[in-house]
Design an enzyme around this catalytic site. Sequence first.
Site, PDB file in Angstrom:
ATOM      1  N   CYS A 290      35.077  58.657  40.011  1.00 55.67           N
ATOM      2  CA  CYS A 290      34.702  60.047  39.782  1.00 55.67           C
ATOM      3  C   CYS A 290      33.186  60.210  39.939  1.00 55.67           C
ATOM      4  O   CYS A 290      32.408  59.392  39.471  1.00 55.67           O
ATOM      5  CB  CYS A 290      35.093  60.572  38.412  1.00 55.67           C
ATOM      6  SG  CYS A 290      36.838  60.441  38.074  1.00 55.67           S
TER       7      CYS A 290
ATOM      8  N   ARG B 180      32.910  57.863  45.304  1.00 56.91           N
ATOM      9  CA  ARG B 180      33.355  57.460  43.967  1.00 56.91           C
ATOM     10  C   ARG B 180      34.790  57.884  43.669  1.00 56.91           C
ATOM     11  O   ARG B 180      35.357  57.521  42.648  1.00 56.91           O
ATOM     12  CB  ARG B 180      32.428  58.062  42.904  1.00 56.91           C
ATOM     13  CG  ARG B 180      30.973  57.670  43.070  1.00 56.91           C
ATOM     14  CD  ARG B 180      30.124  58.324  42.008  1.00 56.91           C
ATOM     15  NE  ARG B 180      30.434  57.817  40.700  1.00 56.91           N
ATOM     16  CZ  ARG B 180      29.897  56.747  40.155  1.00 56.91           C
ATOM     17  NH1 ARG B 180      28.983  56.080  40.820  1.00 56.91           N
ATOM     18  NH2 ARG B 180      30.239  56.335  38.963  1.00 56.91           N
TER      19      ARG B 180
ATOM     20  N   TRP C  57      38.675  60.428  40.960  1.00 60.51           N
ATOM     21  CA  TRP C  57      39.547  59.276  41.244  1.00 60.51           C
ATOM     22  C   TRP C  57      40.531  59.247  40.078  1.00 60.51           C
ATOM     23  O   TRP C  57      40.167  58.980  38.937  1.00 60.51           O
ATOM     24  CB  TRP C  57      38.724  57.990  41.304  1.00 60.51           C
ATOM     25  CG  TRP C  57      39.520  56.800  41.728  1.00 60.51           C
ATOM     26  CD1 TRP C  57      39.801  56.417  43.002  1.00 60.51           C
ATOM     27  CD2 TRP C  57      40.136  55.827  40.882  1.00 60.51           C
ATOM     28  NE1 TRP C  57      40.557  55.266  42.995  1.00 60.51           N
ATOM     29  CE2 TRP C  57      40.779  54.882  41.707  1.00 60.51           C
ATOM     30  CE3 TRP C  57      40.219  55.657  39.501  1.00 60.51           C
ATOM     31  CZ2 TRP C  57      41.479  53.786  41.216  1.00 60.51           C
ATOM     32  CZ3 TRP C  57      40.922  54.571  39.002  1.00 60.51           C
ATOM     33  CH2 TRP C  57      41.543  53.654  39.858  1.00 60.51           C
TER      34      TRP C  57
ATOM     35  N   ASN D 243      33.787  61.534  33.708  1.00 65.45           N
ATOM     36  CA  ASN D 243      34.011  60.309  34.472  1.00 65.45           C
ATOM     37  C   ASN D 243      34.240  59.203  33.450  1.00 65.45           C
ATOM     38  O   ASN D 243      33.355  58.912  32.651  1.00 65.45           O
ATOM     39  CB  ASN D 243      32.765  60.021  35.333  1.00 65.45           C
ATOM     40  CG  ASN D 243      32.784  58.639  35.943  1.00 65.45           C
ATOM     41  OD1 ASN D 243      33.850  58.046  36.110  1.00 65.45           O
ATOM     42  ND2 ASN D 243      31.625  58.116  36.277  1.00 65.45           N
ATOM     43  N   GLY D 244      35.419  58.607  33.453  1.00 69.35           N
ATOM     44  CA  GLY D 244      35.713  57.540  32.496  1.00 69.35           C
ATOM     45  C   GLY D 244      37.136  57.668  31.985  1.00 69.35           C
ATOM     46  O   GLY D 244      37.960  58.385  32.570  1.00 69.35           O
TER      47      GLY D 244
ATOM     48  N   GLU E  63      37.426  37.212  51.947  1.00 71.89           N
ATOM     49  CA  GLU E  63      36.719  38.475  52.169  1.00 71.89           C
ATOM     50  C   GLU E  63      37.269  39.181  53.422  1.00 71.89           C
ATOM     51  O   GLU E  63      37.461  40.400  53.420  1.00 71.89           O
ATOM     52  CB  GLU E  63      35.211  38.195  52.285  1.00 71.89           C
ATOM     53  CG  GLU E  63      34.335  39.370  52.639  1.00 71.89           C
ATOM     54  CD  GLU E  63      34.379  40.523  51.653  1.00 71.89           C
ATOM     55  OE1 GLU E  63      35.004  40.415  50.579  1.00 71.89           O
ATOM     56  OE2 GLU E  63      33.816  41.588  51.966  1.00 71.89           O
TER      57      GLU E  63
ATOM     58  N   LYS F 245      38.889  42.925  53.272  1.00 74.14           N
ATOM     59  CA  LYS F 245      38.354  44.004  54.109  1.00 74.14           C
ATOM     60  C   LYS F 245      39.471  44.648  54.919  1.00 74.14           C
ATOM     61  O   LYS F 245      39.599  45.859  54.990  1.00 74.14           O
ATOM     62  CB  LYS F 245      37.333  43.417  55.057  1.00 74.14           C
ATOM     63  CG  LYS F 245      35.945  43.706  55.185  1.00 74.14           C
ATOM     64  CD  LYS F 245      35.005  44.267  54.265  1.00 74.14           C
ATOM     65  CE  LYS F 245      35.376  44.540  52.862  1.00 74.14           C
ATOM     66  NZ  LYS F 245      34.396  44.182  51.884  1.00 74.14           N
TER      67      LYS F 245
ATOM     68  N   GLU G 281      41.857  46.725  52.775  1.00 71.17           N
ATOM     69  CA  GLU G 281      41.247  47.958  52.273  1.00 71.17           C
ATOM     70  C   GLU G 281      41.253  49.082  53.292  1.00 71.17           C
ATOM     71  O   GLU G 281      41.552  50.218  52.948  1.00 71.17           O
ATOM     72  CB  GLU G 281      39.774  47.704  51.915  1.00 71.17           C
ATOM     73  CG  GLU G 281      39.538  47.076  50.597  1.00 71.17           C
ATOM     74  CD  GLU G 281      38.053  47.045  50.269  1.00 71.17           C
ATOM     75  OE1 GLU G 281      37.657  47.681  49.293  1.00 71.17           O
ATOM     76  OE2 GLU G 281      37.290  46.380  51.001  1.00 71.17           O
TER      77      GLU G 281
ATOM     78  N   HIS H  68      51.053  24.485  52.232  1.00 68.04           N
ATOM     79  CA  HIS H  68      51.764  24.450  50.945  1.00 68.04           C
ATOM     80  C   HIS H  68      52.512  25.750  50.667  1.00 68.04           C
ATOM     81  O   HIS H  68      52.867  26.031  49.520  1.00 68.04           O
ATOM     82  CB  HIS H  68      50.778  24.154  49.807  1.00 68.04           C
ATOM     83  CG  HIS H  68      50.123  22.813  49.950  1.00 68.04           C
ATOM     84  ND1 HIS H  68      50.787  21.624  49.711  1.00 68.04           N
ATOM     85  CD2 HIS H  68      48.872  22.477  50.367  1.00 68.04           C
ATOM     86  CE1 HIS H  68      49.960  20.613  49.950  1.00 68.04           C
ATOM     87  NE2 HIS H  68      48.805  21.107  50.349  1.00 68.04           N
TER      88      HIS H  68
ATOM     89  N   LYS I  41      34.478  53.642  45.373  1.00 64.12           N
ATOM     90  CA  LYS I  41      33.379  52.707  45.590  1.00 64.12           C
ATOM     91  C   LYS I  41      32.950  52.040  44.292  1.00 64.12           C
ATOM     92  O   LYS I  41      32.693  50.852  44.249  1.00 64.12           O
ATOM     93  CB  LYS I  41      32.200  53.482  46.197  1.00 64.12           C
ATOM     94  CG  LYS I  41      31.000  52.635  46.517  1.00 64.12           C
ATOM     95  CD  LYS I  41      31.282  51.769  47.710  1.00 64.12           C
ATOM     96  CE  LYS I  41      30.129  50.845  48.031  1.00 64.12           C
ATOM     97  NZ  LYS I  41      30.590  49.729  48.877  1.00 64.12           N
TER      98      LYS I  41
HETATM   99  O1  M6R Z   1      30.025  47.318  42.763  1.00 65.62           O
HETATM  100  P1  M6R Z   1      30.685  45.973  42.629  1.00 65.62           P
HETATM  101  O2  M6R Z   1      30.123  44.972  43.551  1.00 65.62           O
HETATM  102  O3  M6R Z   1      30.663  45.477  41.211  1.00 65.62           O
HETATM  103  O4  M6R Z   1      32.177  46.231  43.033  1.00 65.62           O
HETATM  104  C1  M6R Z   1      33.140  45.225  42.973  1.00 65.62           C
HETATM  105  C2  M6R Z   1      34.385  45.604  43.742  1.00 65.62           C
HETATM  106  O5  M6R Z   1      34.939  46.776  43.230  1.00 65.62           O
HETATM  107  C3  M6R Z   1      34.070  45.817  45.234  1.00 65.62           C
HETATM  108  O6  M6R Z   1      33.480  44.693  45.802  1.00 65.62           O
HETATM  109  C4  M6R Z   1      35.359  46.151  46.002  1.00 65.62           C
HETATM  110  O7  M6R Z   1      36.202  45.047  46.036  1.00 65.62           O
HETATM  111  C5  M6R Z   1      34.989  46.636  47.410  1.00 65.62           C
HETATM  112  N1  M6R Z   1      35.707  47.816  47.725  1.00 65.62           N
HETATM  113  C6  M6R Z   1      35.228  45.612  48.447  1.00 65.62           C
HETATM  114  O8  M6R Z   1      34.994  46.084  49.740  1.00 65.62           O
END
Ligand code: M6R
Length: 612
Positions: A2, A27, A74, A100-101, A485, A489, A492, A508, A607
């Site tokens: 949010c 956000r 969000w 927000n929260g 990673e 990516k 996502e 395995h 984000k």
């Molecule tokens: O702001 P942060 O680095 O603490 O965020 C951690 C994760 O939420 C963040 O890396 C998330 O996995 C990303 N969307 C990855 O691309």
Amino acid sequence: MCGIVGYTGHRQAYPVILKGLKRLEYRGYDSSGVALLKDGVLNIYKKKGKVAELEESMIGKNIDAHIGIGHTRWATHGEPSDRNAHPHSSASGKLAMIHNGIIENYAQIKQELINKGYSFSSDTDTEVLLNFIEDIHKNNGSTLEEAVRIALKRVIGAYCILLIEQDNPDTIIAARKGSPLVIGIGKGEHFLASDASPIIEYTKEVVYVNDYELAIVKPDELILKNLGNEKITPYITKLDMELAAIEKGGYDHFMIKEIFEQPSTIHDCLRGRLDAKEGQIRMSGIDHNIEQLANASRIMIVACGTSWHAGLVAEYIIEELCRIPVEVEYASEFRYRNPIIHKGDVIIAISQSGETADTLVALEKAKENGAFIFGVVNAVGSSIARISHAGAYTHAGPEIGVASTKAFTGQLAVLMMMALNIAKHKGTITMDRYQTLVSELEAVPEKVSEILKGTEQIKAIAEKYKDASDFLFLGRGYNFPVALEGALKLKEISYIHAEGYPAAEMKHGPIALVDETLPVVFIATKDLYHEKVVSNMQEIKARKGKIISIVTQGDTHSPSLSNDYFAIPLADELIAPILTVIPLQLLSYYVGIAKGIDVDKPRNLAKSVTVE
Ligand code: M6R
């Protein structure tokens, strides 16, 4: 999670709020809305979907007001819909609030209000808190400010709230605990937002509001108090950020802009710190605490998502160079189990946003137990940066695309410099090796530029495999976290199921997935494990999997086993992850684009994850 914006002053509030919401859309983008107040009339407009949909729905509406609040959501409590969108209106219609929260004890408070005859028009915890505040305001004879204070003392959970009142023509009441709030100070005007991006074009003077603080904001006055009603002097900070850094600058998406920024963001991260000629790394956060760091009997790294992957790379590097045992923990697990923390333990927190709730709470817990907290954070002035005892910024600049890219490479650069400094101090590295790694690190921005020149080749690979339903990413050693990673990516921003594994672990279990339809991405650069990775490639080839490999320039053997490959410059194996991740970022970007996905705002994500 949010984004919130507020404005009170001499300008028209709506354009300021709308622009701010667009900047904060990273956000959350399930719904958005604004509340505008003029001449005792409080108008609330809200809409399911992205901010652009709200904007369209506002055509022809009365937007004339000099005070207002806006929200991009969000969803936590209640599905994304018009009625669950913020701002919410109180039962009397006199108050409007954004939040927000998460209010964890909302159900209990809601029941109490229902018993008093309240009914609710949304499923949100926000509407409950708002009516709770209004109930105290009406029935206790408290001012609105007092009512907010009383209500917040009862609340369990996280919040940043902004409230406006019909009878109070120019005042915004704001409060925070666990969710960020920045107030911009203008001439005869104030701006409120979840981060500085909606504020930057109007003023560079800001106040970061702390947990348990309440702000009474009028055009000409900012009063800050704690929940005990004691006044606090606002600490004004100057923003070190330019407007261009938060705009797309000619790119189609923030994600690709941020991928392409990496030669300069890594350079900025190293600049002024690393001097290869002198064979020196100077980082005040490390230098001033070198004894604490070097004498740690163990280091724990706490992070989430991509930042957790950076932590895994750091584990390998710190253990190799510094000979200090390292444990890497998901912050969300660490905070709820009963970890053994000794006084003086070093906890490294890695976070792009500096606001991730799980990481933040894990750190608070470790701090209470006497641990020394070192923050590796990108967002300057963020909560994690502020609660850390010491730290080092990654200096990657604002990262807006939901998928983290440049922050990851910045984290790796900082963690590498940190390990080198500690190792040098402890004498666990030879000066030759130290000098080699410092020089290799200095060469990274140029090598990243070279990799980016091959973008079209990656784009072609992405288009070829875009319809696959699953992907496997495999790597060993320092490149195992990069495989994780790469898979994250792709998931996502392309919605393709992907798994990352240590290449040897594949036999395995995951090998059962391999057939002629499965693309398997190997990170097969020249390092200690190279021959082993090549054997794993043979195993996949024998089962007809489609091999896409990231190889070292000049290697001909790995390409001969691959259906497609991409060559990157030779690098020391400790440095390689900063390079091998770049083609994987590009691969996921172009697969997402080929599938028509909004890569900057993929579904269900946000984000900055400020809820647990
Ligand atoms: O702001 P942060 O680095 O603490 O965020 C951690 C994760 O939420 C963040 O890396 C998330 O996995 C990303 N969307 C990855 O691309």
